[in-house]
Design an enzyme around this catalytic site. Structure first.
Site, mmCIF file in Angstrom:
data_model
loop_
_atom_site.group_PDB
_atom_site.id
_atom_site.type_symbol
_atom_site.label_atom_id
_atom_site.label_comp_id
_atom_site.label_asym_id
_atom_site.label_seq_id
_atom_site.Cartn_x
_atom_site.Cartn_y
_atom_site.Cartn_z
ATOM 1 N N LYS A 87 -5.385 3.229 10.264
ATOM 2 C CA LYS A 87 -5.200 4.180 9.161
ATOM 3 C C LYS A 87 -6.493 4.331 8.361
ATOM 4 C CE LYS A 87 -0.260 3.398 9.020
ATOM 5 N NZ LYS A 87 0.952 2.897 8.378
ATOM 6 N N ASP A 111 4.528 7.642 2.289
ATOM 7 C CA ASP A 111 5.328 7.109 3.394
ATOM 8 C C ASP A 111 6.747 7.696 3.366
ATOM 9 O OD1 ASP A 111 4.529 5.410 5.405
ATOM 10 O OD2 ASP A 111 4.538 3.607 4.155
ATOM 11 N N GLN A 124 2.709 -1.413 3.467
ATOM 12 C CA GLN A 124 2.897 -1.635 4.902
ATOM 13 C C GLN A 124 4.046 -2.621 5.129
ATOM 14 O OE1 GLN A 124 1.057 0.125 7.109
ATOM 15 N NE2 GLN A 124 1.884 -0.793 8.952
#
Ligand code: NAP
Ligand code: LUD
Length: 311
Positions: free
Chosen positions: A76, A134, A109
């Protein structure tokens, strides 16, 4: 440009696969994600020249030190650098990032890796919904489930799957779609996205009896179960679009590492029956990263528009 669907039809019509059953067209996540990243780079370049050096900014928050998270996060950060997004990897508190006006995107995450159990739901819901690139906070998930697709952040993996389905040229409206899995990050938002793109959707999970029967009805199949090669080729409807989100490590003595990555779909039998299929690796994974970049740029654009209108 010839769409994948047209190309596949031509290949079939010209019989260039000989007398064998035709093999599914591969939907490449590596290639599609590159198209998305190139487009975003242009958009960010334009933002930078129009708003004197402005850059979209993303924070990736990690708890712990899992090998797989380390790998995904480094992918990422690399994608962000290439596009011109200012990305930071932090192990700090969510609140300070929420309040920092120069950060446009914040992800936590998963899974959280900690000796003491942390409530992941509480953590994802602490992210400011306007920065939740997200799409995992209940505000964004609620909007998606109600069909307010233009007013929310869509989770990156299902959004990437939709983009890959679009690449095939097969229309979703009116089709029967089957999703295997109902997690917050893959299955549930995938169901919502397909539904609001006007498919008729069946969502299967660990208590679904006769999975092969359900799979056999799918014009479009999206699998996110975390079960190595569970879906067999002979379950599939002929010509189906098969999107495999699974990432499973299985042992393989022929590899130096002693293991290899496979999906939730048994690729070599499924590609004999599907019309289109995503590989693992090189399918959904790279699209997850590309869609995170897209959501971050969208958030930065919204921020710029809001600030302009307040001046
Ligand atoms: P998860 O939270 O473990 O959810 C798995 C889902 O599959 C659950 O809903 C479970 O049902 C269902 N399931 C499990 N075994 C099943 C079976 N035998 N038959 C039918 N349904 C079954 O996993 P996840 O986070 O959604 O991830 C799923 C897979 O996608 C994993 O391999 C993961 O590594 C991968 N993934 C990939 C990406 C990417 O970018 N490519 C992103 C995220 C995840 P219940 O609800 O009944 O337990
Ligand atoms: N948590 C994700 N946890 C895990 N594969 C990812 C992922 C890149 N909050 C939050 O990034 O979106 C998330 N948000 N996830 N994942 C999985 C999931 C999260 C998975 C795969 C890849 C990110 C990726 O780039 C490549 C591929 O499939 O080709 C390489 C795979 C390999 O192992 O070489």
């Amino acid at each position: 440009m010839l769409s994948l669907a047209a190309l596949s039809l031509r290949l079939r019509a010209s019989g260039c696969q000989g007398s064998r059953r035709s093999i599914a067209t591969v939907i490449s996540g590596n290639e599609t994600s590159k198209l998305v990243r190139d487009r975003l780079k242009q958009e960010v370049d334009q933002m930078r020249s129009q708003f004197s050096g402005f850059r979209p900014s993303l924070v990736v928050l990690q708890v712990g030190d899992r090998d797989d998270s380390n790998l995904y996060i480094s992918t990422k950060l690399k994608a962000a650098a290439q596009i011109g997004i200012d990305a930071k990897h932090v192990l700090r508190s969510i609140m300070s990032v929420n309040e920092n006006p120069s950060v446009h995107g914040l992800i936590v995450q998963l899974p959280l890796d900690s000796v003491n159990r942390i409530d992941a739901e509480l953590v994802t819901n602490s992210v400011n919904p306007e920065k939740d690139v997200d799409g995992l906070s209940c505000i964004n998930a609620g909007k998606l489930s109600r069909g307010d697709l233009n007013d929310c952040f869509i989770p990156c993996t299902p959004n990437g799957c939709m983009e890959l389905i679009r690449q095939t040229g097969v229309s979703v409206a009116g089709k029967h779609a089957v999703v295997i899995g109902r997690s917050k990050i893959v299955g549930a938002p995938m169901h919502d996205l397909l539904l609001w793109n006007h498919a008729t959707v069946t969502t299967c999970h660990s208590k679904t009896p006769d999975l092969p029967e359900q799979v056999g009805r799918a014009d479009i199949l999206v699998v996110g179960a975390g079960r190595a090669e569970m879906v067999r080729g002979d379950w599939l409807k002929e010509g189906a679009v098969v999107i495999d989100c699974g990432i499973n490590h299985v042992s393989d003595e022929t590899k130096a590492s002693g293991k290899r990555v496979v999906g939730d779909v048994h690729y070599s039998s499924a590609n004999q029956r599907a019309g289109f299929i995503t590989p693992v690796p090189g399918g959904v994974g790279p699209m997850t990263v590309a869609m995170l970049m897209e959501n971050t740029v969208t958030s930065a654009r919204r921020f710029l528009l809001k600030n302009q209108s307040q001046r």
